[in-house]
Motif scaffolding. Structure first.
Motif, PDB file in Angstrom:
ATOM      1  N   ARG A 143     -34.676  -8.995  -4.726  1.00 52.06           N
ATOM      2  CA  ARG A 143     -36.099  -8.699  -4.980  1.00 52.06           C
ATOM      3  C   ARG A 143     -36.754  -7.698  -3.931  1.00 52.06           C
ATOM      4  N   ALA A 147     -36.905  -3.602  -4.010  1.00 45.98           N
ATOM      5  CA  ALA A 147     -38.261  -2.934  -3.766  1.00 45.98           C
ATOM      6  C   ALA A 147     -38.209  -2.028  -2.722  1.00 45.98           C
ATOM      7  N   LYS A 150     -37.527   2.494  -3.576  1.00 44.67           N
ATOM      8  CA  LYS A 150     -38.491   3.457  -3.885  1.00 44.67           C
ATOM      9  C   LYS A 150     -38.629   4.499  -2.746  1.00 44.67           C
ATOM     10  N   GLU A 174     -41.777  -5.274 -11.398  1.00 39.49           N
ATOM     11  CA  GLU A 174     -42.349  -5.206 -10.312  1.00 39.49           C
ATOM     12  C   GLU A 174     -42.100  -3.907  -9.292  1.00 39.49           C
ATOM     13  N   ASN A 175     -41.122  -3.060  -9.862  1.00 39.27           N
ATOM     14  CA  ASN A 175     -40.802  -2.008  -9.020  1.00 39.27           C
ATOM     15  C   ASN A 175     -40.983  -0.764  -9.962  1.00 39.27           C
ATOM     16  N   THR A 178     -39.598   2.831  -9.392  1.00 40.13           N
ATOM     17  CA  THR A 178     -38.043   3.108  -9.380  1.00 40.13           C
ATOM     18  C   THR A 178     -37.509   3.019 -10.812  1.00 40.13           C
TER      19      THR A 178
END
Length: 296
Positions: A143, A147, A150, A174-175, A178
């Motif tokens: 994770r 992250a 990006k 959570e991204n 992206t």
């Protein structure tokens, strides 16, 4: 007039660079693969897809030795510089290390790099497993490293089975900056009602994220044939769940060459998509891949 196409998922290789093509055959999701335990150069791919309407193609990593991650992208960039194909590259980076940025920094000098793939699929059937565990997709290191993509403007090719898609939404959600591209349309393993329902449920789960896309690639993986009826079923359901503007075509050659020709494969995909109209054809065969992978 035939809709022009981008092949958003294909491979080439030299056998000597592929540990899995040099050593003893090991279980793979696509079954026995003796006919492709050899070189598959770009010239053969171009011959295979001649007359298909494919004008650009996106190379996706093929499991070189982990330490050779840069050599793979360098080989593809050199091929593109010399031949003009591929038009975009999805390389490999190990998302389980403490900090993936040194790897990404090395890859960023190759101008066709657009994204990375680390296969995270795990299945209760041992022959279908690749990841270390079912929940590796939400491993803290994975994770943290995903992250970081990006900051480089890179996408992530996500390979999961339906049972992992709830965890997949955690990673994708959570991204938001992206783009995530689900390979092989979520890998439907069979047509039993419970299997198809789990697959559709998983796709609906991931569809909640606007930065999520899927590839109509590798659809013969588990049946080991070009099956127009199966392709139509997957096309119909993925368009219903995701919309054509989040879908793209990929041949998965030369894996699919184990059981079909490129001509027959794309013919089946074109027939399935044509039932949904001209916009779906333009989206799936060109627009989505053009937007997400930005091929040159």
């Amino acid at each position: 007039m035939m809709q022009k196409a981008i092949d958003a998922h294909f491979h080439i290789w030299r056998q000597k660079d592929q540990p899995w093509l040099v050593g003893p055959m090991v279980p793979r999701i696509f079954g026995p693969y003796e006919p492709i335990r050899r070189d598959y150069p770009i010239t053969e791919f171009l011959e295979d897809q001649k007359g298909s309407g494919v004008e650009k193609a996106v190379y996706v990593q093929t499991n070189w030795a982990k330490e050779d991650f840069e050599k793979e992208v360098a080989f593809l960039q050199k091929t593109a510089d010399e031949i003009g194909w591929p038009h975009a590259i999805v390389g490999y980076a190990d998302m389980t290390v403490d900090d993936v940025r040194p790897q990404i920094d090395r890859l960023m000098k190759y101008k066709l790099l657009r994204g990375v793939r680390m296969q995270l699929h795990w299945h209760e059937t041992p022959a279908f497993r690749f990841a270390a565990s079912a929940d590796q997709v939400i491993d803290p290191k994975v994770r943290k490293n995903v992250a970081r993509l990006k900051d480089y403007g890179l996408s992530f090719d996500l390979q999961l089975f339906p049972a992992q898609m709830k965890d997949g939404l955690t990673l994708v959600g959570e991204n938001p900056e992206t783009n995530f591209i689900l390979t092989h349309a979520g890998m439907l393993t069979g047509m039993e009602p419970e299997t198809t329902e789990a697959w559709k449920t998983g796709l609906r789960t991931l569809a909640a994220a606007p930065n999520f896309y899927a590839k109509l690639s590798g659809l013969g993986t588990f049946v080991h044939r070009n099956d127009p009826e199966l392709i139509a079923y997957i096309v119909d359901n993925t368009i219903e769940i995701l919309g054509s503007d989040r879908l793209m075509f990929g041949s998965n050659f030369p894996i699919e060459k184990l059981w079909t020709s490129h001509a027959e494969l794309i013919k089946a995909h074109r027939a399935a998509v044509a039932r949904h109209g001209a916009k779906a054809e333009a989206d799936i065969f060109w627009n989505t891949a053009e937007r997400v992978y930005r091929p040159v």
